[in-house]
Scaffold this active site. Sequence first.
Site, mmCIF file in Angstrom:
data_model
loop_
_atom_site.group_PDB
_atom_site.id
_atom_site.type_symbol
_atom_site.label_atom_id
_atom_site.label_comp_id
_atom_site.label_asym_id
_atom_site.label_seq_id
_atom_site.Cartn_x
_atom_site.Cartn_y
_atom_site.Cartn_z
ATOM 1 N N ASP A 9 -6.061 14.029 -2.320
ATOM 2 C CA ASP A 9 -5.105 13.485 -1.979
ATOM 3 C C ASP A 9 -4.894 13.387 -0.164
ATOM 4 O OD1 ASP A 9 -2.607 12.702 -1.301
ATOM 5 O OD2 ASP A 9 -1.388 13.725 -2.832
ATOM 6 N N VAL A 10 -5.102 12.085 0.287
ATOM 7 C CA VAL A 10 -5.074 12.066 1.578
ATOM 8 C C VAL A 10 -3.870 12.192 2.284
ATOM 9 C CG1 VAL A 10 -7.002 10.133 1.418
ATOM 10 C CG2 VAL A 10 -4.574 9.377 1.484
ATOM 11 N N SER B 128 -4.217 -4.745 5.746
ATOM 12 C CA SER B 128 -3.705 -5.684 5.214
ATOM 13 C C SER B 128 -3.148 -6.778 5.954
ATOM 14 C CB SER B 128 -2.488 -5.179 4.187
ATOM 15 O OG SER B 128 -1.795 -6.411 3.758
ATOM 16 N N TYR C 176 5.168 -0.324 4.172
ATOM 17 C CA TYR C 176 3.989 -0.705 4.034
ATOM 18 C C TYR C 176 3.164 -1.187 5.309
ATOM 19 C CZ TYR C 176 -0.205 -2.802 1.590
ATOM 20 O OH TYR C 176 -1.511 -3.036 1.268
ATOM 21 N N LYS D 243 0.314 0.016 7.789
ATOM 22 C CA LYS D 243 -0.965 -0.827 8.013
ATOM 23 C C LYS D 243 -1.115 -1.385 9.336
ATOM 24 C CE LYS D 243 -2.547 -1.033 3.719
ATOM 25 N NZ LYS D 243 -3.984 -0.084 3.426
HETATM 26 N N1 LIG Z 1 -4.676 -5.693 -3.944
HETATM 27 C C1 LIG Z 1 -4.257 -6.280 -2.568
HETATM 28 O O1 LIG Z 1 -3.648 -7.376 -2.691
HETATM 29 C C2 LIG Z 1 -4.298 -5.616 -1.413
HETATM 30 C C3 LIG Z 1 -4.045 -6.574 -0.262
HETATM 31 C C4 LIG Z 1 -4.088 -5.754 1.120
HETATM 32 C C5 LIG Z 1 -4.610 -4.613 1.272
HETATM 33 N N2 LIG Z 1 -4.857 -3.814 0.171
HETATM 34 C C6 LIG Z 1 -5.250 -2.479 0.405
HETATM 35 O O2 LIG Z 1 -6.453 -2.285 -0.215
HETATM 36 C C7 LIG Z 1 -6.373 -0.666 -0.411
HETATM 37 C C8 LIG Z 1 -6.967 -0.634 -2.007
HETATM 38 O O3 LIG Z 1 -5.794 -1.267 -2.876
HETATM 39 P P1 LIG Z 1 -6.063 -1.718 -4.260
HETATM 40 O O4 LIG Z 1 -5.475 -3.062 -4.562
HETATM 41 O O5 LIG Z 1 -7.644 -1.768 -4.707
HETATM 42 O O6 LIG Z 1 -5.191 -0.656 -5.036
HETATM 43 P P2 LIG Z 1 -5.464 0.227 -6.317
HETATM 44 O O7 LIG Z 1 -6.257 -0.548 -7.232
HETATM 45 O O8 LIG Z 1 -4.195 0.433 -6.841
HETATM 46 O O9 LIG Z 1 -6.171 1.446 -5.916
HETATM 47 C C9 LIG Z 1 -5.795 2.071 -5.251
HETATM 48 C C10 LIG Z 1 -6.586 3.446 -5.024
HETATM 49 O O10 LIG Z 1 -6.309 4.553 -3.982
HETATM 50 C C11 LIG Z 1 -6.057 5.667 -4.569
HETATM 51 N N3 LIG Z 1 -4.829 6.646 -4.132
HETATM 52 C C12 LIG Z 1 -3.698 6.121 -3.910
HETATM 53 N N4 LIG Z 1 -2.617 7.131 -3.392
HETATM 54 C C13 LIG Z 1 -3.719 8.085 -2.994
HETATM 55 C C14 LIG Z 1 -3.718 9.184 -2.363
HETATM 56 N N5 LIG Z 1 -2.421 9.744 -1.798
HETATM 57 N N6 LIG Z 1 -4.865 10.063 -2.033
HETATM 58 C C15 LIG Z 1 -6.051 9.422 -2.411
HETATM 59 N N7 LIG Z 1 -6.150 8.221 -3.004
HETATM 60 C C16 LIG Z 1 -4.788 7.605 -3.524
HETATM 61 C C17 LIG Z 1 -5.851 5.469 -6.220
HETATM 62 O O11 LIG Z 1 -6.384 6.580 -7.086
HETATM 63 P P3 LIG Z 1 -5.241 7.596 -7.507
HETATM 64 O O12 LIG Z 1 -4.049 6.868 -7.749
HETATM 65 O O13 LIG Z 1 -5.767 8.066 -8.679
HETATM 66 O O14 LIG Z 1 -5.009 8.496 -6.766
HETATM 67 C C18 LIG Z 1 -6.897 4.420 -6.285
HETATM 68 O O15 LIG Z 1 -8.137 4.840 -6.369
HETATM 69 C C19 LIG Z 1 -5.041 -0.030 -0.502
HETATM 70 O O16 LIG Z 1 -5.285 0.607 0.976
HETATM 71 C C20 LIG Z 1 -4.436 -1.475 -0.154
HETATM 72 O O17 LIG Z 1 -3.124 -1.282 0.500
HETATM 73 C C21 LIG Z 1 -4.849 -4.367 -1.213
#
Ligand SMILES: NC(=O)c1ccc[n+]([C@@H]2O[C@H](COP(=O)([O-])OP(=O)(O)OC[C@H]3O[C@@H](n4cnc5c(N)ncnc54)[C@H](OP(=O)(O)O)[C@@H]3O)[C@@H](O)[C@H]2O)c1
Length: 242
Positions: free
Chosen positions: A61-62, A136, A149, A153
């Site tokens: 957990d980060v 982001s 959020y 970021k």
């Molecule tokens: N999807 C978008 O449109 C978008 C846009 C801009 C930026 N981002 C960024 O891209 C990154 C990945 O997003 P995603 O869309 O791929 O999300 P996702 O599919 O929900 O994946 C999130 C990942 O983070 C892990 N996680 C969450 N909280 C954590 C914690 N406290 N400690 C360790 N691991 C944790 C989750 O695993 P567990 O829940 O099992 O811990 C999962 O592996 C994020 O930083 C997000 O802010 C996403």
Amino acid sequence: MSGSLEGKTAVVTGGTRGIGFAIAERFADAGATVVVTSRSSTSCQEAAAALGAGHRGLPCDVTDESQLSALFASIPQVDIFVHCAGVSSAGSSLTVKRETLQHQHAVHFLGGVQGAQLAAAKMKDAGGGAILLVVSVWGLGGQPQTLAYGSAKAALAHSVKVLGVEWARYGIRVNGLAPGFVATDMTKDLGDKVLDKLLSKVPMRRAATPSEMAGPALFLCSDDASYVTGHVLVADGGERAR
Ligand SMILES: NC(=O)c1ccc[n+]([C@@H]2O[C@H](COP(=O)([O-])OP(=O)(O)OC[C@H]3O[C@@H](n4cnc5c(N)ncnc54)[C@H](OP(=O)(O)O)[C@@H]3O)[C@@H](O)[C@H]2O)c1
């Protein structure tokens, strides 16, 4: 070979699904040994198994300083660190709770910076490495309803520049990747109305797939980007070009 990560070990937080897993897969294809992490040990094991033999999945957990320290203590060599762990949060800035602000900053900013420090300590001794902090587009501008959020970021995007400048002398490159809208678990429940509104601002008129984030991540973490540091690459279908 262009984009090769042969012989490198990469740690990817949030590497069990979505963007993080797509990056882990691409790094594994490029020859890296990958360690994926998330809070769930089952997901970590499944993701590592999906990557193939030799790759590892370690729960962490980060938001927990001691878990992050233990993670890095258990990995002898770290050449690449990607901080992709994240959770989204949206709501009025009039009422957003202090705990929400704290949690968002703990996951994105503090988790990313502590991970980068732990990775850099190993990279410095080994003569260099590459760090990628996933930010982001909502941390680069004032998107309404995203104070918690977006500010987390934004702090992480600022860190890319500070760390990139400060750690260049150690051969450590630090870059950021700012996705726009990507179809993952994080965005799947937004609903058609919100989705249409968000996509109406994207010149490409569609969401990205997670694998469309993996190419830019590979570029930034490979020797192809050997003279690139302190840079945030925006991958948003043209949204911020408007
Ligand atoms: N999807 C978008 O449109 C978008 C846009 C801009 C930026 N981002 C960024 O891209 C990154 C990945 O997003 P995603 O869309 O791929 O999300 P996702 O599919 O929900 O994946 C999130 C990942 O983070 C892990 N996680 C969450 N909280 C954590 C914690 N406290 N400690 C360790 N691991 C944790 C989750 O695993 P567990 O829940 O099992 O811990 C999962 O592996 C994020 O930083 C997000 O802010 C996403």
